[in-house]
Structures are given as C-alpha cells and as structure tokens.
Design a protein around this motif. Sequence first.
Motif, short mmCIF file in Angstrom:
data_model
loop_
_atom_site.label_atom_id
_atom_site.label_comp_id
_atom_site.label_asym_id
_atom_site.label_seq_id
_atom_site.Cartn_x
_atom_site.Cartn_y
_atom_site.Cartn_z
N THR A 1 1.27 9.05 -6.12
CA THR A 1 1.43 10.45 -5.71
C THR A 1 2.50 11.15 -6.54
O THR A 1 2.36 12.33 -6.88
N VAL B 1 0.84 -1.21 0.00
CA VAL B 1 0.00 0.00 0.00
C VAL B 1 0.87 1.25 0.00
O VAL B 1 0.60 2.22 -0.73
N THR B 2 1.94 1.24 0.79
CA THR B 2 2.85 2.40 0.85
C THR B 2 3.51 2.65 -0.50
O THR B 2 3.60 3.79 -0.96
N PHE C 1 0.93 4.02 -2.97
CA PHE C 1 0.59 5.42 -2.66
C PHE C 1 1.70 6.36 -3.11
O PHE C 1 1.43 7.40 -3.74
#
Length: 317
Positions: free
Chosen positions: A23, A15-16, A19
């Motif tokens: 981004t 997930v990190t 993201f």
Amino acid sequence: MSNHMWMGYGFIAAVTLAFAWLTAMPRNISAKRWHYAHAAIPLAAVLAFAVTPLAARATAQMFLSCGILILALVTLSWMVGQTLRNHSIMDIAYPIIIASVAGYALAHSASGLSAHAVTLFALVALWAARLIAHTASTNFQVEQEPYASLRRRFGAHWPIWSFFSVYVLQGTILWMWCLSIVLGMSATQGSFSVLDGYAVLVWLTGFSFQAVGDWQLRRFKLDPANAGKLMQQGLWALTRHPNYFGEALMAWAYFLFALQHSWGWAGLISPLYVTWFMGFGSAAPGNERHMRKTRPEYEAYAARVPKFWPRLPFLRR
C-alpha cells in the motif's frame, strides 16, 4: 506458544506487513516486482512452517523468532535514521542485525556453547565488527548514496516509504541470509567436525576477499593522485567486485556449518540467494550501472576483468 498459535499470529502478521508494504509503495517506481516478491517472503515462511516435519519444528520456530527480532531491529534502525535524517545508517545496522541473530541463536543453541556453535558465532561477529568499523567512518557523517538521491526523489513520501524500501526490504533479505546460521546453531552435534574445518577455510577466503578488497579500495581513494581514476589493482584485477564475491563465499561457509543439522540442506537457500543478490540480482548490477555512467574507462576494465567470479593469475592465458 503452541504451533497453531505460531501459525495463526504469524499468518496475520505476515499478511498485515505485506499489505502495508504494498500500500505504501509509490506508483512511479520501476522495481515493483522486486517488492512484490520480497513482501511475500514472510508469508511463505509461515506457510512453510505449517508443513514443517515435527523433527525440524523447533528450528523452524527459532527461524520465525529471528524474523521477529529482525523486524524489531530494523524498526529501531529506521527510527534512528529518521531522527538523524540519514538512512545510510542501515549499512551500519545490517551487520549488527545479523550478529544479533547469531547471538540470539547461540543463546538458544541445541548444543549449548559447543565448539561448533561458538566458532560459527565468532566468525559472524568478526565479520560484523569489521564491516561496522568500515562503514561507520563515513555513513554517520552524511547520508550516502543512493539514500540521499532517494530522499530527494520521493520527498514527503520518503519517511514512510523509506521504512519499507530500505529497512523492511533489507530486513527480509537478511532474514533469508540468516537461515544457514540458524540451522548451524540449531544442530545437536556440537563437536568441531572436519566439515566445520572446511567451512572455516572457505570463510577465511571470503573474508580475505572482502576485507582486503575494501582496504585496497579505501587506500586507493585516499591517495590524491588517484582522484577520478578507477581502481584496477590488487584483488580488483581479479574480479570487479571482490567485496561482493567475498560476501557470497562466506554465505557458503555458513551453509557448511548448517550441514551439521539433519535439515541443514534446507539452508542451501541462503548461499544461493546471497550469491545471486551480490553478483547478479542487485549489488553488483547496481554498482555496474553507476560506474558505467561515471567512469569512461570502465568499459575497457569490464572487458578485461570478470564481473564476479575471480580469474586467478595462474589460470590466465
């Protein structure tokens, strides 16, 4: 590490990474769906691990471990590319990464240094050595296309976006490619089977298409008489992309090795993805767009020679 810890840490990391990737993605790029899809792959792999049957759990852990190894190696490669201001070194790094995964999987092979596992590793290592030698002569000297154009296009944002769009993206792609290799190395049956023999023959055919195609193209370009001309001879008269076809064929060979594993059928993802990527999704279409813009005679060549699947001489009318 317990299975629950694998899933927990893996989920957080996936997930990190997704993201951060999305981004960092610039607003003005046209391939957003490409990045969305590939940013989701690590998360999908972790979720698949959660439902993997106990009989295949050790192999699934190995595959996740190889993903961590690939992330570490692409990060290191990005640091080198940043230092040299040359991100075309990724073309040199990617065979090193796949060979490293094969070596790591061999070191943890369920059958040890068996004939099956060692043969699989030897084929991957031979492919990697040839490709490294082929790309190192040009990619170390100056940043190649499309990386040089991307550097100019994204300017100050390129250092961070290059990490995701060049290295993490290709690392994710390579991870998918390596699934068959990991399954093949994880097979408990270590003897060299008849199926392995067929796999070697398929691999040799693919390797020949790639190696001979690259050699023919390189020799053609080195001849001053061919300046500005289009390569249409040898294997390039059978398919417009013999090197990409060869890469896909070798991926099918690795899948045949994977079938020694009881869950080897799951490795079908690898050759299907490689075939799509090379012939229809990215590699060949990108090259075709460039050639149609820069070579007026390419349209006639394309009308005569198949794009990906070779048309053998004895099948021509």
